[in-house]
Design a protein around this motif. Structure first.
Motif, mmCIF file in Angstrom:
data_model
loop_
_atom_site.group_PDB
_atom_site.id
_atom_site.type_symbol
_atom_site.label_atom_id
_atom_site.label_comp_id
_atom_site.label_asym_id
_atom_site.label_seq_id
_atom_site.Cartn_x
_atom_site.Cartn_y
_atom_site.Cartn_z
ATOM 1 N N TYR A 28 -17.703 -7.819 20.576
ATOM 2 C CA TYR A 28 -18.140 -9.042 19.904
ATOM 3 C C TYR A 28 -19.314 -8.732 18.987
ATOM 4 C CZ TYR A 28 -15.577 -11.389 23.674
ATOM 5 O OH TYR A 28 -14.604 -11.812 24.553
ATOM 6 N N ALA A 29 -19.413 -9.527 17.955
ATOM 7 C CA ALA A 29 -20.628 -9.484 17.144
ATOM 8 C C ALA A 29 -21.770 -10.042 17.979
ATOM 9 C CB ALA A 29 -20.441 -10.328 15.887
ATOM 10 N N ASP A 30 -22.966 -9.526 17.742
ATOM 11 C CA ASP A 30 -24.124 -9.990 18.517
ATOM 12 C C ASP A 30 -24.318 -11.501 18.388
ATOM 13 O OD1 ASP A 30 -26.199 -7.043 17.889
ATOM 14 O OD2 ASP A 30 -24.651 -7.444 19.396
ATOM 15 N N SER A 31 -23.998 -12.026 17.236
ATOM 16 C CA SER A 31 -24.235 -13.448 16.975
ATOM 17 C C SER A 31 -23.361 -14.380 17.808
ATOM 18 C CB SER A 31 -24.022 -13.749 15.485
ATOM 19 O OG SER A 31 -22.705 -13.411 15.106
ATOM 20 N N VAL A 32 -22.283 -13.846 18.397
ATOM 21 C CA VAL A 32 -21.376 -14.715 19.155
ATOM 22 C C VAL A 32 -21.279 -14.328 20.628
ATOM 23 C CG1 VAL A 32 -20.033 -15.101 17.062
ATOM 24 C CG2 VAL A 32 -19.241 -13.410 18.736
ATOM 25 N N LYS A 33 -21.920 -13.236 21.013
ATOM 26 C CA LYS A 33 -21.866 -12.790 22.408
ATOM 27 C C LYS A 33 -22.350 -13.884 23.346
ATOM 28 C CE LYS A 33 -22.310 -7.787 21.949
ATOM 29 N NZ LYS A 33 -23.210 -6.617 22.093
ATOM 30 N N ARG B 291 -14.839 -13.686 10.023
ATOM 31 C CA ARG B 291 -15.128 -14.984 9.411
ATOM 32 C C ARG B 291 -15.880 -14.783 8.108
ATOM 33 N NH1 ARG B 291 -19.597 -17.297 13.787
ATOM 34 N NH2 ARG B 291 -21.315 -15.911 13.202
ATOM 35 N N GLN B 292 -15.748 -15.773 7.247
ATOM 36 C CA GLN B 292 -16.425 -15.725 5.953
ATOM 37 C C GLN B 292 -16.982 -17.091 5.630
ATOM 38 O OE1 GLN B 292 -14.061 -14.155 2.735
ATOM 39 N NE2 GLN B 292 -15.883 -13.657 1.560
ATOM 40 N N ALA B 293 -18.291 -17.155 5.537
ATOM 41 C CA ALA B 293 -18.973 -18.379 5.158
ATOM 42 C C ALA B 293 -19.119 -18.417 3.638
ATOM 43 C CB ALA B 293 -20.334 -18.439 5.834
ATOM 44 N N PRO B 294 -19.293 -19.601 3.062
ATOM 45 C CA PRO B 294 -19.432 -19.702 1.603
ATOM 46 C C PRO B 294 -20.564 -18.830 1.089
ATOM 47 C CG PRO B 294 -19.127 -21.862 2.567
ATOM 48 C CD PRO B 294 -19.298 -20.922 3.705
ATOM 49 N N SER C 278 -20.325 -23.622 22.632
ATOM 50 C CA SER C 278 -21.706 -23.766 22.160
ATOM 51 C C SER C 278 -21.811 -23.485 20.669
ATOM 52 C CB SER C 278 -22.633 -22.819 22.936
ATOM 53 O OG SER C 278 -22.573 -23.062 24.317
ATOM 54 N N LEU C 279 -20.931 -24.087 19.923
ATOM 55 C CA LEU C 279 -20.880 -23.828 18.482
ATOM 56 C C LEU C 279 -22.149 -24.290 17.783
ATOM 57 C CD1 LEU C 279 -17.148 -24.654 17.918
ATOM 58 C CD2 LEU C 279 -18.258 -22.525 17.242
ATOM 59 N N LYS C 280 -22.506 -23.544 16.763
ATOM 60 C CA LYS C 280 -23.704 -23.821 15.963
ATOM 61 C C LYS C 280 -23.298 -24.038 14.512
ATOM 62 C CE LYS C 280 -26.276 -20.485 18.803
ATOM 63 N NZ LYS C 280 -27.088 -19.252 18.775
ATOM 64 N N PRO C 281 -24.120 -24.748 13.739
ATOM 65 C CA PRO C 281 -23.785 -24.930 12.321
ATOM 66 C C PRO C 281 -23.574 -23.595 11.591
ATOM 67 C CG PRO C 281 -25.473 -26.473 12.958
ATOM 68 C CD PRO C 281 -25.267 -25.565 14.138
ATOM 69 N N GLU C 282 -24.286 -22.566 11.995
ATOM 70 C CA GLU C 282 -24.124 -21.268 11.341
ATOM 71 C C GLU C 282 -22.804 -20.578 11.679
ATOM 72 O OE1 GLU C 282 -26.733 -22.310 13.179
ATOM 73 O OE2 GLU C 282 -27.572 -20.669 14.389
ATOM 74 N N ASP C 283 -22.033 -21.155 12.582
ATOM 75 C CA ASP C 283 -20.687 -20.645 12.850
ATOM 76 C C ASP C 283 -19.670 -21.184 11.844
ATOM 77 O OD1 ASP C 283 -21.382 -21.047 16.336
ATOM 78 O OD2 ASP C 283 -21.357 -19.168 15.209
ATOM 79 N N THR C 284 -20.087 -22.095 11.002
ATOM 80 C CA THR C 284 -19.199 -22.657 9.987
ATOM 81 C C THR C 284 -18.705 -21.575 9.045
ATOM 82 O OG1 THR C 284 -20.229 -24.847 10.066
ATOM 83 C CG2 THR C 284 -19.062 -24.248 8.039
ATOM 84 N N ALA C 285 -17.393 -21.464 8.936
ATOM 85 C CA ALA C 285 -16.783 -20.423 8.106
ATOM 86 C C ALA C 285 -15.269 -20.583 8.147
ATOM 87 C CB ALA C 285 -17.164 -19.037 8.625
ATOM 88 N N ILE C 286 -14.612 -19.817 7.306
ATOM 89 C CA ILE C 286 -13.168 -19.640 7.446
ATOM 90 C C ILE C 286 -12.966 -18.452 8.381
ATOM 91 C CG2 ILE C 286 -10.989 -19.134 6.287
ATOM 92 C CD1 ILE C 286 -12.173 -20.365 3.767
#
Length: 118
Positions: free
Chosen positions: A61-66, A38-41, A86-94
């Motif tokens: 998995y990346a630690d951030s999504v485990k 994924r790539q965030a702005p 359990s999506l978080k705003p910081e998961d926002t990305a392409i």
């Protein structure tokens, strides 16, 4: 040639879920692995999860999504999924699908936007 088509992105509230799909077609014989990045702005593209067809560390998995994201595959359909809970705003990305085939050669999909609002 290999073609990867992602789908399933969208807008969701924090705490919600989305399921991404990546359908592969073309010369996919002998695939080593498929995965999601994924790539965030304004940020670098980062690893999210992968699934290898054989060997050690078949799923990672990346630690951030485990514990929140689950990668799976459907061999008959040559499709990989990413269930995101359990999506978080910081998961926002392409979110981009990646496939590695013999060569090795890496192929990327066009990406699908995931936006999580609080």
């Amino acid at each position: 040639q290999v073609r990867l088509v992602e789908s399933g992105g969208g807008l969701v509230q924090a705490g919600g879920s989305l399921r991404l799909s990546c359908a592969a077609s073309g010369r996919t014989s002998g695939t080593y692995a498929m995965g999601w990045f994924r790539q965030a702005p304004g940020k670098e593209r980062e690893f999210v999860a992968h699934i290898r067809w054989s060997g050690n560390d078949r799923i990672a998995y990346a630690d951030s999504v485990k514990g929140r994201f689950t990668i799976s595959r459907e061999l008959r359909e040559n499709t990989v999924y990413l269930q995101m809970n359990s999506l978080k705003p910081e998961d926002t990305a392409i979110y981009y699908c990646k496939m590695v085939v013999p060569g090795p050669v890496t192929h990327w999909g066009q990406g699908t936007q995931v936006t999580v609002v609080s």
